[in-house]
Design a protein around this motif. Structure first.
Motif, PDB file in Angstrom:
ATOM      1  N   TRP A   1       1.819  47.773  47.041  1.00 37.81           N
ATOM      2  CA  TRP A   1       2.528  48.167  45.821  1.00 37.81           C
ATOM      3  C   TRP A   1       1.650  48.062  44.576  1.00 37.81           C
ATOM      4  CZ3 TRP A   1       6.642  50.873  46.404  1.00 37.81           C
ATOM      5  CH2 TRP A   1       7.414  50.707  47.561  1.00 37.81           C
ATOM      6  N   PHE A   2       0.420  47.560  44.732  1.00 39.98           N
ATOM      7  CA  PHE A   2      -0.443  47.412  43.557  1.00 39.98           C
ATOM      8  C   PHE A   2      -0.836  48.761  42.961  1.00 39.98           C
ATOM      9  CE2 PHE A   2      -4.601  47.155  41.519  1.00 39.98           C
ATOM     10  CZ  PHE A   2      -4.292  46.264  40.507  1.00 39.98           C
ATOM     11  N   LEU A   3      -1.213  49.729  43.788  1.00 37.30           N
ATOM     12  CA  LEU A   3      -1.638  51.037  43.269  1.00 37.30           C
ATOM     13  C   LEU A   3      -0.520  51.754  42.510  1.00 37.30           C
ATOM     14  CD1 LEU A   3      -4.039  52.444  45.994  1.00 37.30           C
ATOM     15  CD2 LEU A   3      -4.574  51.684  43.681  1.00 37.30           C
ATOM     16  N   PRO A   4       0.710  51.852  43.038  1.00 38.18           N
ATOM     17  CA  PRO A   4       1.772  52.477  42.230  1.00 38.18           C
ATOM     18  C   PRO A   4       2.038  51.712  40.930  1.00 38.18           C
ATOM     19  CG  PRO A   4       2.469  52.316  44.512  1.00 38.18           C
ATOM     20  CD  PRO A   4       1.179  51.565  44.393  1.00 38.18           C
ATOM     21  N   PHE A   5       1.985  50.371  41.001  1.00 44.05           N
ATOM     22  CA  PHE A   5       2.198  49.572  39.795  1.00 44.05           C
ATOM     23  C   PHE A   5       1.106  49.846  38.767  1.00 44.05           C
ATOM     24  CE2 PHE A   5       1.257  45.782  37.336  1.00 44.05           C
ATOM     25  CZ  PHE A   5       2.474  45.575  36.719  1.00 44.05           C
ATOM     26  N   ALA A   6      -0.152  49.839  39.215  1.00 41.85           N
ATOM     27  CA  ALA A   6      -1.275  50.078  38.305  1.00 41.85           C
ATOM     28  C   ALA A   6      -1.210  51.485  37.718  1.00 41.85           C
ATOM     29  CB  ALA A   6      -2.596  49.858  39.044  1.00 41.85           C
ATOM     30  N   TYR A   7      -0.833  52.454  38.548  1.00 38.37           N
ATOM     31  CA  TYR A   7      -0.718  53.829  38.048  1.00 38.37           C
ATOM     32  C   TYR A   7       0.357  53.925  36.968  1.00 38.37           C
ATOM     33  CZ  TYR A   7       0.511  58.709  37.704  1.00 38.37           C
ATOM     34  OH  TYR A   7       0.806  59.946  37.218  1.00 38.37           O
ATOM     35  N   LEU A   8       1.524  53.318  37.204  1.00 34.31           N
ATOM     36  CA  LEU A   8       2.600  53.368  36.202  1.00 34.31           C
ATOM     37  C   LEU A   8       2.194  52.677  34.908  1.00 34.31           C
ATOM     38  CD1 LEU A   8       5.783  52.790  38.385  1.00 34.31           C
ATOM     39  CD2 LEU A   8       5.068  54.892  37.242  1.00 34.31           C
ATOM     40  N   ALA A   9       1.527  51.538  35.027  1.00 31.52           N
ATOM     41  CA  ALA A   9       1.084  50.829  33.822  1.00 31.52           C
ATOM     42  C   ALA A   9       0.085  51.682  33.043  1.00 31.52           C
ATOM     43  CB  ALA A   9       0.472  49.490  34.215  1.00 31.52           C
TER      44      ALA A   9
ATOM     45  N   ILE B   1       8.835  33.400  41.468  1.00 30.62           N
ATOM     46  CA  ILE B   1       8.716  34.731  42.055  1.00 30.62           C
ATOM     47  C   ILE B   1       7.636  35.491  41.284  1.00 30.62           C
ATOM     48  CG2 ILE B   1       9.927  36.884  42.560  1.00 30.62           C
ATOM     49  CD1 ILE B   1      12.555  35.246  42.463  1.00 30.62           C
ATOM     50  N   PRO B   2       6.645  36.049  41.956  1.00 30.40           N
ATOM     51  CA  PRO B   2       5.587  36.772  41.221  1.00 30.40           C
ATOM     52  C   PRO B   2       6.134  38.037  40.540  1.00 30.40           C
ATOM     53  CG  PRO B   2       5.275  36.994  43.593  1.00 30.40           C
ATOM     54  CD  PRO B   2       6.415  36.035  43.397  1.00 30.40           C
ATOM     55  N   LEU B   3       5.666  38.252  39.333  1.00 30.30           N
ATOM     56  CA  LEU B   3       6.107  39.416  38.562  1.00 30.30           C
ATOM     57  C   LEU B   3       5.389  40.690  38.981  1.00 30.30           C
ATOM     58  CD1 LEU B   3       6.275  37.967  34.969  1.00 30.30           C
ATOM     59  CD2 LEU B   3       8.175  38.680  36.373  1.00 30.30           C
ATOM     60  N   PHE B   4       4.113  40.565  39.247  1.00 29.95           N
ATOM     61  CA  PHE B   4       3.290  41.726  39.537  1.00 29.95           C
ATOM     62  C   PHE B   4       2.793  41.643  40.976  1.00 29.95           C
ATOM     63  CE2 PHE B   4       2.583  40.472  35.061  1.00 29.95           C
ATOM     64  CZ  PHE B   4       3.318  41.486  34.472  1.00 29.95           C
TER      65      PHE B   4
END
Length: 197
Positions: free
Chosen positions: A160-168, A150-153
């Motif tokens: 969902w990449f932009l919210p993930f990148a923003y949170l990171a 299962i991919p982690l990121f």
């Protein structure tokens, strides 16, 4: 202080007398039951006495400043092995939780003495040992995801990449900025992050 002058000072007394005085200072009992010890001295009985002493001093109205001289004022010792580092972290964690459960709990002890944000800062630091539970989750769950494929990121093409990148970015940027402001390097910051895990 003139250090050249200080080196010329003669210390009078016999070796046993000087030895006795040195042992008294080293035992830290010289401030026991004195006005200095009760009002300004170290707070003993807790594994992390420096934190509770700092809290006590600040509650008496003293202010803290961040001072980072070009030349280090002193060089401390750091653990050199994993076993030593783990033992030190365990002692610090136990001591910080002990502060939260003692009469020196910043929320209670600092009430009407220091600001709410200051008290919350002490609390945040003192309960950091409880961060071990999410850290265990952070270490175990990604491994299970990788085992199952299962991919982690999220992928770059995912919504969902932009919210993930923003949170990171939002999580790392304040501490990175503070580290760089303190004359650290990006490599040093990255090494610290890797060591934390």
């Amino acid at each position: 202080m003139d250090w050249k002058m200080a080196n010329k000072l003669k210390i009078e007394g016999s070796v046993p007398e000087l030895e006795q005085k040195a042992m008294q200072v080293a035992s830290c009992t010289y401030e026991l039951n004195t006005q200095w010890g009760q009002e300004m001295g170290m707070k003993y009985g807790i594994a992390v006495e420096d934190i509770v002493t700092g809290l006590g001093i600040q509650c008496r109205g003293w202010r803290s400043v961040y001072f980072n001289p070009e030349r280090p004022a002193y060089v401390g010792l750091a653990p050199t092995t994993l076993a030593q580092a783990l033992a030190q972290q365990k002692r610090w964690g136990e001591g910080n939780i002990q502060i939260m459960l003692s009469r020196y709990c910043p929320l209670v002890y600092g009430y009407n003495r220091i600001s709410l944000m200051h008290r919350l800062g002490y609390c945040h630091y003192n309960i950091r040992a409880a961060n071990s539970l999410p850290t265990i989750y952070y270490c175990v769950v990604p491994s299970l995801y990788l085992i199952r494929g299962i991919p982690l990121f999220p992928e770059v093409s995912s919504r969902w990449f932009l919210p993930f990148a923003y949170l990171a970015f939002a999580k790392c940027s304040p501490s990175l900025a503070e580290f760089l402001h303190s004359k650290g390097t990006v490599k040093g910051y990255w090494n610290g992050q890797r060591m934390w895990l």
